[in-house]
Design a protein around this motif. Sequence first.
Motif, PDB file in Angstrom:
ATOM      1  N   VAL A  44       0.850  -1.178  -0.040  1.00 42.50           N
ATOM      2  CA  VAL A  44       0.111   0.109   0.081  1.00 42.50           C
ATOM      3  C   VAL A  44       0.874   1.375   0.082  1.00 42.50           C
ATOM      4  CG1 VAL A  44      -1.909   1.131   1.271  1.00 42.50           C
ATOM      5  CG2 VAL A  44      -1.705  -1.166   1.169  1.00 42.50           C
ATOM      6  N   THR A  45       0.882   2.055  -0.887  1.00 33.68           N
ATOM      7  CA  THR A  45       1.741   3.333  -0.876  1.00 33.68           C
ATOM      8  C   THR A  45       1.138   4.235  -0.023  1.00 33.68           C
ATOM      9  OG1 THR A  45       0.331   4.243  -2.667  1.00 33.68           O
ATOM     10  CG2 THR A  45       2.209   3.192  -3.386  1.00 33.68           C
ATOM     11  N   ARG A  46       2.194   4.949   0.541  1.00 34.77           N
ATOM     12  CA  ARG A  46       1.770   6.043   1.698  1.00 34.77           C
ATOM     13  C   ARG A  46       2.604   7.148   1.160  1.00 34.77           C
ATOM     14  NH1 ARG A  46       2.604   2.748   7.235  1.00 34.77           N
ATOM     15  NH2 ARG A  46       1.017   3.902   8.090  1.00 34.77           N
ATOM     16  N   LYS A  47       2.078   7.447   0.287  1.00 33.17           N
ATOM     17  CA  LYS A  47       2.828   8.747  -0.228  1.00 33.17           C
ATOM     18  C   LYS A  47       3.378  10.000   0.462  1.00 33.17           C
ATOM     19  CE  LYS A  47       4.388   9.493  -4.868  1.00 33.17           C
ATOM     20  NZ  LYS A  47       5.501   8.897  -4.469  1.00 33.17           N
ATOM     21  N   LYS A  48       2.085  10.698   1.327  1.00 33.57           N
ATOM     22  CA  LYS A  48       2.399  11.731   1.901  1.00 33.57           C
ATOM     23  C   LYS A  48       3.229  11.478   2.843  1.00 33.57           C
ATOM     24  CE  LYS A  48      -1.341  14.561   3.195  1.00 33.57           C
ATOM     25  NZ  LYS A  48      -2.539  14.916   3.786  1.00 33.57           N
ATOM     26  N   LEU A  49       3.287  10.208   3.726  1.00 37.99           N
ATOM     27  CA  LEU A  49       4.129   9.956   4.691  1.00 37.99           C
ATOM     28  C   LEU A  49       5.728   9.817   4.248  1.00 37.99           C
ATOM     29  CD1 LEU A  49       2.315   7.693   6.854  1.00 37.99           C
ATOM     30  CD2 LEU A  49       3.136   9.878   7.639  1.00 37.99           C
ATOM     31  N   VAL A  50       5.914   9.012   3.096  1.00 41.09           N
ATOM     32  CA  VAL A  50       7.093   8.892   2.425  1.00 41.09           C
ATOM     33  C   VAL A  50       7.816  10.393   1.896  1.00 41.09           C
ATOM     34  CG1 VAL A  50       8.274   7.868   0.241  1.00 41.09           C
ATOM     35  CG2 VAL A  50       6.506   6.536   1.474  1.00 41.09           C
ATOM     36  N   ASN A  51       7.066  11.094   1.449  1.00 40.65           N
ATOM     37  CA  ASN A  51       7.310  12.481   1.095  1.00 40.65           C
ATOM     38  C   ASN A  51       7.740  13.227   2.144  1.00 40.65           C
ATOM     39  OD1 ASN A  51       6.903  12.106  -1.784  1.00 40.65           O
ATOM     40  ND2 ASN A  51       4.660  13.158  -1.647  1.00 40.65           N
ATOM     41  N   ALA A  52       7.000  12.984   3.361  1.00 36.45           N
ATOM     42  CA  ALA A  52       7.456  13.918   4.483  1.00 36.45           C
ATOM     43  C   ALA A  52       8.596  13.344   5.021  1.00 36.45           C
ATOM     44  CB  ALA A  52       6.401  13.642   5.663  1.00 36.45           C
ATOM     45  N   ILE A  53       9.145  12.180   4.981  1.00 35.70           N
ATOM     46  CA  ILE A  53      10.428  11.547   5.517  1.00 35.70           C
ATOM     47  C   ILE A  53      11.311  12.080   4.412  1.00 35.70           C
ATOM     48  CG2 ILE A  53      11.633   9.325   5.863  1.00 35.70           C
ATOM     49  CD1 ILE A  53       8.941   7.920   6.327  1.00 35.70           C
ATOM     50  N   GLN A  54      11.244  11.988   3.143  1.00 35.56           N
ATOM     51  CA  GLN A  54      12.155  12.405   2.158  1.00 35.56           C
ATOM     52  C   GLN A  54      12.389  13.988   2.137  1.00 35.56           C
ATOM     53  OE1 GLN A  54      10.422  11.027  -1.328  1.00 35.56           O
ATOM     54  NE2 GLN A  54      11.562   9.300  -1.486  1.00 35.56           N
ATOM     55  N   GLN A  55      11.372  14.720   2.784  1.00 36.39           N
ATOM     56  CA  GLN A  55      11.681  16.066   2.854  1.00 36.39           C
ATOM     57  C   GLN A  55      12.759  16.220   4.084  1.00 36.39           C
ATOM     58  OE1 GLN A  55      11.031  18.626   1.040  1.00 36.39           O
ATOM     59  NE2 GLN A  55       9.954  16.850  -0.508  1.00 36.39           N
ATOM     60  N   LYS A  56      12.426  15.564   5.286  1.00 39.12           N
ATOM     61  CA  LYS A  56      13.259  15.739   6.265  1.00 39.12           C
ATOM     62  C   LYS A  56      14.642  15.408   5.889  1.00 39.12           C
ATOM     63  CE  LYS A  56      10.076  16.244   9.924  1.00 39.12           C
ATOM     64  NZ  LYS A  56       9.827  17.500  10.325  1.00 39.12           N
ATOM     65  N   LEU A  57      14.870  14.254   5.172  1.00 40.85           N
ATOM     66  CA  LEU A  57      16.315  13.728   4.533  1.00 40.85           C
ATOM     67  C   LEU A  57      16.927  14.822   4.037  1.00 40.85           C
ATOM     68  CD1 LEU A  57      15.366  10.170   3.733  1.00 40.85           C
ATOM     69  CD2 LEU A  57      17.215  11.096   5.571  1.00 40.85           C
ATOM     70  N   PHE A  58      16.097  15.475   2.959  1.00 33.86           N
ATOM     71  CA  PHE A  58      16.756  16.808   2.303  1.00 33.86           C
ATOM     72  C   PHE A  58      17.214  17.885   3.151  1.00 33.86           C
ATOM     73  CE2 PHE A  58      14.753  14.553  -1.357  1.00 33.86           C
ATOM     74  CZ  PHE A  58      15.919  14.687  -2.147  1.00 33.86           C
ATOM     75  N   LYS A  59      16.248  18.064   4.416  1.00 36.58           N
ATOM     76  CA  LYS A  59      16.647  19.104   5.156  1.00 36.58           C
ATOM     77  C   LYS A  59      17.862  18.927   5.925  1.00 36.58           C
ATOM     78  CE  LYS A  59      12.315  21.468   5.814  1.00 36.58           C
ATOM     79  NZ  LYS A  59      10.988  21.173   6.656  1.00 36.58           N
ATOM     80  N   LEU A  60      18.380  17.924   5.941  1.00 34.70           N
ATOM     81  CA  LEU A  60      19.816  17.737   6.631  1.00 34.70           C
ATOM     82  C   LEU A  60      20.869  18.343   5.850  1.00 34.70           C
ATOM     83  CD1 LEU A  60      19.473  13.842   7.517  1.00 34.70           C
ATOM     84  CD2 LEU A  60      19.228  15.823   9.306  1.00 34.70           C
ATOM     85  N   SER A  61      20.462  18.534   4.666  1.00 32.83           N
ATOM     86  CA  SER A  61      21.330  19.343   3.595  1.00 32.83           C
ATOM     87  C   SER A  61      22.811  18.989   3.773  1.00 32.83           C
ATOM     88  CB  SER A  61      21.121  20.697   3.528  1.00 32.83           C
ATOM     89  OG  SER A  61      20.913  21.084   4.680  1.00 32.83           O
ATOM     90  N   GLY A  62      23.251  17.482   3.611  1.00 37.82           N
ATOM     91  CA  GLY A  62      24.557  17.098   3.378  1.00 37.82           C
ATOM     92  C   GLY A  62      25.170  16.835   4.803  1.00 37.82           C
TER      93      GLY A  62
END
Length: 177
Positions: A126-144
Motif C-alpha cells: 500500500v503506497t503511503r505517499k504523504k508519509l514517504v514524502n514527509a520523510i524524504q523532505q526531512k532527509l533533504f533538510k539535513l542538507s549534507g
Amino acid sequence: MDAKARNCLLQHREALERDIKTSYIMDHMISNGVLTVSEEEKVKNEPTQRQRAAMLIKTILEKDNYSYISFYNALLHEGYKDLAYLLHGGIPVISSSNGKDSVGITSYVRTVLCEGGVPQRPVVFVTRKKLVNAIQQKLFKLSGEPGWVTIYGMAGCGKSVLAAEAVRDHSVLEGKF
Ligand SMILES: Nc1ncnc2c1ncn2[C@@H]1O[C@H](COP(=O)(O)OP(=O)(O)OP(=O)(O)O)[C@@H](O)[C@H]1O
Ligand SMILES: [Mg+2]
C-alpha cells in the motif's frame, strides 16, 4: 553477470563449495528477490552440504550482477567474512545513470539498497505517499550534514517498510547516503 564477477566466483568456487552452509544464504538471496523458491528447493534436494553449495554456486553463475552482490552480502552477514572478502574484487560496478526498471527504480538504487540489506517492498504493497514524502523532505533538510530522521509508531504499524520506501529513490540515495 560481468566476466569479472563470474571469474571471481569460478576462481574461489572450491573454497565456497567446501565451507558454506546454504540455507541462511538462500534466505537472504530470496528476500533480495534474486533467487526463487524453486531454485532453493533444487539446492535443498542435494544430499550433502558440499553438493548443496555446489548447486547454489552453479545457479548463481547463471544469474546477473545483482545476484552476485546479494550472494556477497549474504556471506558477509551470515558469518563468512573471509569468503566474502575473496569475492570483494569481483563486485560489479553498476553505474548510477542506468535506466529504470519496471517499478521505476534505477539499477543504482537497486544495488545500493541490496548492498545495504534494505528489504524489498511487501508483495501486497500500500503506497503511503504523504508519509514517504514527509520523510524524504526531512532527509533533504539535513542538507549534507550528518543526522537522523526518526520514525516512531506502534509495533508493526509499518515503520520499517516506510523507511525502506523513503530511501528507494535515486535522488535521496545519491544526495544523502
Ligand atoms: N505499506 C505497506 N503495504 C503493505 N504491507 C505493509 C505496509 N507496511 C507494512 N506492511 C506489513 O506490515 C508488516 C510490518 O511492517 P513493518 O515491519 O514496517 O512494521 P514496524 O512498524 O517496522 O514493526 P516493528 O515495530 O516490529 O519494527 C510488514 O511485514 C508488512 O507485511
Ligand atoms: Mg521495524
